[in-house]
Enzyme design. Structure first.
Site: not given
Ligand code: S3P
Length: 423
Positions: A23, A27, A90, A118, A309, A336
């Protein structure tokens, strides 16, 4: 199809560095790419998902040089129109929607088969309330973003999703006026922490995030902490096999560390040492020494964002505990990389455990030896592949994991770590 064979392990004992946080890497790459000036990102994760973000940002006009685990970035706050590919990620697709909606230009964003199935309406709807123009195929990718002027708005989050929240924050930064985002459940706040360190005026108070418009982040030097979602695999493997496992440099941001709350419920014998803050993010060394009381656990909706996760691998752990472990309020798992409720139940049963599926979660029966001796298909879902690998290592007969290389999406080096070939 290729497969990876995992043999039973007697005592899984390791002292390892944590894989970098996915994550935070997404970013850092994204925000530095639109920052004013130069940035240096240390300790990036070069997993498949983060490389998707990197490629998208390069195509949109940022200069990114990779040297080992460092990225040197010259930002381009304007970005240029391009056709982008988010692969399996995603986070890439959803955050890009917010970022690009507020810039002048036109972009398409496509994804692989899993990502194209998704839901994307969850970002399109709040962004459209700010004047964003994004078209989809019935709420799914491929998407077309027609960027332009946005205005601030009051956004109430319908789903507890850090991806959606981050998309809105990024759009808000480029909009005119103030945006207020109200979260019912607090989700991971890496976006807020990182943007604040880049000079963005953003404030989080009691579940409300306020972002002033017309802001451009400035370049920074940022270090990525380890990913607790990746640390979960070796930690659970140690607990399942009676080995001692230490993982160093684990990110312990309270919005992510729900697995430790589960360890507390179980009564796990563990410690957290060397706690420090790196670029505003809490980190530490986590050691597990044994199952301790070994009690079953319950996870509900309010805990979900802090360990979303980790659910599949915690389900594997539940097989070793006394009594039934119950997971509720986990509907998000159905959307997911795969339907992780049904995939987890199938996995537990394939290994000889007992699990029952519910619409919003599942129940796993404890006190169960995992027989293994099976072939498991994670259907390209990295976290299912790694959870099955842990189940296999802790089972009597091991298992073959089909297409197990997909672990590279979030944890390059996972298989080497499991085999004891890395530190
Ligand atoms: C993430 C948020 C989560 C997580 C994903 C990474 C992120 O998803 O499951 O692996 O980096 O913001 P959601 O925001 O859809 O809950």
């Amino acid at each position: 199809m290729s497969s990876i064979t995992v043999y039973p392990v007697k005592k899984f004992t390791r002292d390892i560095m944590c894989a970098p946080d996915k994550s935070m890497t997404h970013r850092a790459l994204m925000f530095c790419s639109v920052a004013e000036g130069r940035s240096e990102v240390k300790g990036i994760l070069s997993g498949g998902d983060c490389l998707s973000t990197l490629n998208c940002m390069r195509r949109a006009g940022a200069e990114i040089e990779l040297k080992g685990d460092r990225a040197y970035i010259i930002g381009n706050p304007r970005l240029k129109s391009a056709d982008l590919y988010a692969g399996n990620s995603g986070t890439t697709m959803r955050l890009l929607c917010g970022l690009l909606a507020a810039k002048e230009g036109e972009w398409t964003i496509a994804g692989d088969e899993s990502l194209s199935a998704r839901p994307m309406d969850r970002v399109i709807t709040p962004l459209s309330l700010m004047g964003g123009r994004i078209t989809s195929q019935n709420g799914k990718a491929p998407l077309r973003v027609l960027g332009g002027k946005l205005h601030g708005a009051d956004i109430i989050m319908d789903v507890a999703s850090a991806q959606v929240k981050s998309a809105v924050i990024l759009a808000a930064m480029g909009a005119e006026g103030v945006t207020r985002i109200t979260e019912r459940e607090r989700t991971r706040d890496h976006t807020e922490i990182m943007l604040a360190s880049m000079g963005v005026d953003i404030c989080a108070d009691n579940g409300v995030i306020t972002v002033n418009g017309d802001q451009t982040p400035r370049g920074v030097s940022v270090t990525i902490a380890g990913d607790i979602s990746s640390a979960a695999f070796p930690l659970v493997c140690g607990l399942m096999t009676g080995g001692e496992v230490t993982v160093r440099n684990v990110g312990l941001n309270p919005t992510r560390a729900g697995i430790l709350e589960v360890f507390d419920q179980i009564g796990v014998d563990y410690s957290v040492d060397d706690v420090k803050y790196v670029c505003g993010e809490k980190t530490g060394v986590v050691t597990v020494r044994g199952l301790g009381d070994g009690k079953s656990f319950a996870i509900d909706k309010s805990m979900m964002p802090r360990l979303v996760d980790e659910i599949p691998v915690l389900a594997v752990l539940a097989c070793r505990l006394s009594g039934d472990s119950v997971i509720t309020g986990a509907e998000e798992l159905r959307v997911k990389e795969s339907d992780r409720i049904s995939a987890t139940v199938k996995m537990i049963r394939a290994f000889g455990g007992r699990a029952g599926e519910n619409p919003d979660g599942f129940t796993v029966s404890g006190s169960c030896r995992l027989k293994g001796g099976c072939v498991f298909d994670p259907r390209g879902d990295h976290r299912m592949a790694m959870s099955a690998a842990v189940a296999a290592a802790a089972s009597d007969g091991g298992a073959r994991i089909l297409g197990g290389e997909c672990a590279v999406v979030s944890y390059p080096g996972f298989w080497e770590m499991l085999a004891g070939k890395t530190s």
